[in-house]
Design an enzyme around this catalytic site. Structure first.
Site, PDB file in Angstrom:
ATOM      1  N   CYS A  49       5.323   5.076   1.959  1.00 28.43           N
ATOM      2  CA  CYS A  49       5.668   5.939   3.093  1.00 28.43           C
ATOM      3  C   CYS A  49       6.774   6.915   2.732  1.00 28.43           C
ATOM      4  O   CYS A  49       6.701   8.100   3.061  1.00 28.43           O
ATOM      5  CB  CYS A  49       6.105   5.090   4.288  1.00 28.43           C
ATOM      6  SG  CYS A  49       4.873   3.885   4.811  1.00 28.43           S
ATOM      7  N   SER A  50       7.793   6.425   2.056  1.00 27.23           N
ATOM      8  CA  SER A  50       8.970   7.249   1.748  1.00 27.23           C
ATOM      9  C   SER A  50       8.823   8.109   0.508  1.00 27.23           C
ATOM     10  O   SER A  50       9.428   9.177   0.426  1.00 27.23           O
ATOM     11  CB  SER A  50      10.197   6.345   1.572  1.00 27.23           C
ATOM     12  OG  SER A  50      10.555   5.780   2.802  1.00 27.23           O
TER      13      SER A  50
END
Length: 161
Positions: A49-50
């Site tokens: 996600c990051s």
């Protein structure tokens, strides 16, 4: 049942951190009369996600908006404190909405929940992206594996716009 192209989004209220503190934002406020790109992630600060999913949307924000999109939002089953910290640390604060689906009610209503208890995460969201026009799903891209961010990537969304 999983939401499908042509379906209306379920009503929901999210929390979002702003410089003035938390605010509630409803699906009507976010989507009514607008064209919005939404992507869902299993968790703020998680590796894919990051490092992959969110950065693609931040880097392509202007290109997405230039194609007639009014807004971009990321949804995660996290609280608004975590989503706010993620917005701040990623440089995304004020660029896209970081929406906390703290109890997974929106995610579950979409039928896009994922039980990641085996990994210690509990109920989270599948990884997805969608284009929503006036509250109705126009495109929907759901990853087979939450560790992948290809089908739901900003690059894919740009192609679909």
């Amino acid at each position: 049942m999983t939401i499908a192209i042509g379906d209306k989004l379920p009503a929901a209220t999210f929390k979002e951190k702003t410089p003035d503190g938390p605010v509630e934002i409803t699906t009507d406020e976010l989507f009514k009369g607008k064209r919005v790109v939404v992507f869902g992630v299993p968790g703020a600060f998680t590796p894919t996600c990051s490092l992959n999913h969110l950065p693609g949307y931040l880097e392509n924000r202007d290109a997405i908006l230039a194609r007639g999109v009014d807004d971009i939002a990321v949804v995660s089953v996290n609280d608004w404190h975590v989503m706010g910290a993620w917005a701040q640390s990623s440089g995304g604060m004020g660029k896209i909405h970081f929406l906390a689906d703290w109890d997974a009610s929106f995610t579950t209503a979409l039928g896009l929940q994922a039980d990641l208890s085996a990994g210690g995460l509990g109920v989270r969201s599948k990884r997805y992206s969608m284009l929503v026009e006036d509250g109705k799903v126009k495109t929907l891209n759901v990853e087979d594996m939450t560790s992948q961010a290809t089908v739901s990537s900003a690059a894919t969304m740009l192609e679909q716009l």
